[in-house]
Design an enzyme around this catalytic site. Structure first.
Site, PDB file in Angstrom:
ATOM      1  N   HIS A 160       0.825  -1.206   0.000  1.00 60.60           N
ATOM      2  CA  HIS A 160       0.000   0.000   0.000  1.00 60.60           C
ATOM      3  C   HIS A 160       0.862   1.260   0.000  1.00 60.60           C
ATOM      4  CE1 HIS A 160      -2.799   2.832   2.344  1.00 60.60           C
ATOM      5  NE2 HIS A 160      -3.398   2.632   1.179  1.00 60.60           N
ATOM      6  N   ARG A 161       0.780   2.033  -1.072  1.00 56.69           N
ATOM      7  CA  ARG A 161       1.578   3.256  -1.250  1.00 56.69           C
ATOM      8  C   ARG A 161       3.082   2.983  -1.160  1.00 56.69           C
ATOM      9  NH1 ARG A 161      -1.685   7.276   2.900  1.00 56.69           N
ATOM     10  NH2 ARG A 161      -3.742   6.397   2.519  1.00 56.69           N
ATOM     11  N   GLU A 171       0.292  -0.655  -4.703  1.00 55.36           N
ATOM     12  CA  GLU A 171      -0.818   0.301  -4.831  1.00 55.36           C
ATOM     13  C   GLU A 171      -0.271   1.708  -4.650  1.00 55.36           C
ATOM     14  OE1 GLU A 171      -4.050   2.964  -3.279  1.00 55.36           O
ATOM     15  OE2 GLU A 171      -2.162   2.393  -2.329  1.00 55.36           O
ATOM     16  N   ASP A 214      -1.238   6.178  -5.631  1.00 50.42           N
ATOM     17  CA  ASP A 214      -2.323   7.127  -5.897  1.00 50.42           C
ATOM     18  C   ASP A 214      -1.890   8.148  -6.943  1.00 50.42           C
ATOM     19  OD1 ASP A 214      -4.144   6.456  -3.453  1.00 50.42           O
ATOM     20  OD2 ASP A 214      -2.156   6.746  -2.595  1.00 50.42           O
ATOM     21  N   HIS A 241      -1.134  10.864  -2.371  1.00 51.67           N
ATOM     22  CA  HIS A 241      -2.428  10.508  -1.792  1.00 51.67           C
ATOM     23  C   HIS A 241      -3.249  11.719  -1.376  1.00 51.67           C
ATOM     24  CE1 HIS A 241      -5.189   9.582   1.539  1.00 51.67           C
ATOM     25  NE2 HIS A 241      -5.414   8.450   0.887  1.00 51.67           N
ATOM     26  N   GLU A 285      -4.643   3.900  -7.927  1.00 52.36           N
ATOM     27  CA  GLU A 285      -5.890   4.528  -7.489  1.00 52.36           C
ATOM     28  C   GLU A 285      -6.036   5.917  -8.088  1.00 52.36           C
ATOM     29  OE1 GLU A 285      -8.399   6.138  -3.633  1.00 52.36           O
ATOM     30  OE2 GLU A 285      -6.770   4.702  -3.279  1.00 52.36           O
ATOM     31  N   LYS A 314      -7.235   9.134  -7.506  1.00 54.37           N
ATOM     32  CA  LYS A 314      -7.584   9.841  -6.269  1.00 54.37           C
ATOM     33  C   LYS A 314      -8.298  11.141  -6.627  1.00 54.37           C
ATOM     34  CE  LYS A 314      -6.758   8.702  -2.689  1.00 54.37           C
ATOM     35  NZ  LYS A 314      -7.604   7.979  -1.697  1.00 54.37           N
ATOM     36  N   ASP A 320       0.213  -1.886   4.611  1.00 52.73           N
ATOM     37  CA  ASP A 320       1.365  -0.993   4.760  1.00 52.73           C
ATOM     38  C   ASP A 320       2.639  -1.750   5.101  1.00 52.73           C
ATOM     39  OD1 ASP A 320      -0.184   1.382   4.453  1.00 52.73           O
ATOM     40  OD2 ASP A 320      -0.737   1.335   6.562  1.00 52.73           O
TER      41      ASP A 320
END
Length: 245
Positions: free
Chosen positions: A16-17, A43, A45, A58, A118, A120, A240
């Site tokens: 995640h990120r 992943e 954003d 993000h 994503e 955003k 994360d």
């Protein structure tokens, strides 16, 4: 190419990120470290700068993760590239540049990562404009579609994705248990549904999997709970702390 849905659980993990437990989020350094620690899915954003360049971040504002302040959408790419996106996290990341989507696509190709990107969107943003620019970059970059998933909370954005590039996988994100599965299936024809892990129940998982859709959960940082989610039918855990799983 075959990018059809595989409804059998593959027990996948998504970084995640990047890996915000060890590196600044949504940065090239974070992408590289996540890959080094074993990530195969990542992943990130994306949003538009004032001059309509897709960049990777993000938050709606710059204050938390950069040396700047104010709204991202009010800054040009040149202004954003003057900011430091690493020093806030740790001194050794000082000098980390604000990443543009083009760089991220190249890095993911080089590292053979599958990208969950994503879209955003905040209230003042234009979903169609973001989708159109992102798809332009994907095509220019010749990014392999079997290595890409566009996800969003925005139904409008995903509907536009379907109109412009129907072969591109789409993931609908929700933090609500009652998000209207039948409507999402009809309007978006999603590859995947991404739910807040705190609202997932066995009944919801059964309905999503029964519709032939991949099920992902976010953001789950407790490795000891992973097996119970996989047993429930979850295909992909977004975390994360991918190094801890």
């Amino acid at each position: 190419m075959d990018i059809s849905v595989n409804t059998e659980s593959q027990k996948l993990l998504t970084a995640h990120r990047g890996i915000p437990s060890q590196a600044p989020e949504n940065t090239l350094s974070g992408i590289r470290l996540a890959a080094q620690l074993g990530a195969r899915w990542i992943e990130l954003d994306t949003q538009l700068s004032k001059d309509r360049t897709p960049v990777v971040m993000h938050d709606e504002t710059l204050d938390r993760t950069t040396s700047g302040s104010g709204l991202l959408r009010e800054k040009t790419l040149d202004e954003l590239r003057m900011l430091d996106t690493g020093e806030w996290y740790k001194p050794e990341y000082s000098g980390e540049l604000f990443p543009v989507l083009e760089e991220v696509l190249e890095e993911c190709k080089k590292l053979d990562l599958t990208l969950n990107l994503e879209l955003k969107l905040y209230p003042a943003c234009d979903p169609a404009a973001l989708v159109e620019r992102v798809i332009e970059l994907i095509q220019e970059n010749e990014f392999p579609l079997e290595k890409l998933l566009l996800s969003s909370f925005s139904r409008d954005a995903l509907i536009r994705c379907r109109e412009l590039m129907p072969q591109l996988r789409r993931g609908f994100i929700s933090e609500e248990a009652d998000f209207g599965l039948n409507g999402v299936l009809k309007e978006i024809d999603p590859y995947s549904i991404h739910l807040d892990h705190r609202v997932l129940t066995p009944e919801i998982a059964r309905d999503i999997k029964g519709a032939g859709t991949v099920l992902a959960i976010w953001t789950m940082n407790e490795p000891e709970k992973a097996e119970s989610f996989f047993n429930m039918g979850v295909d992909n855990i977004i975390t994360d702390m991918i190094d801890q799983f």
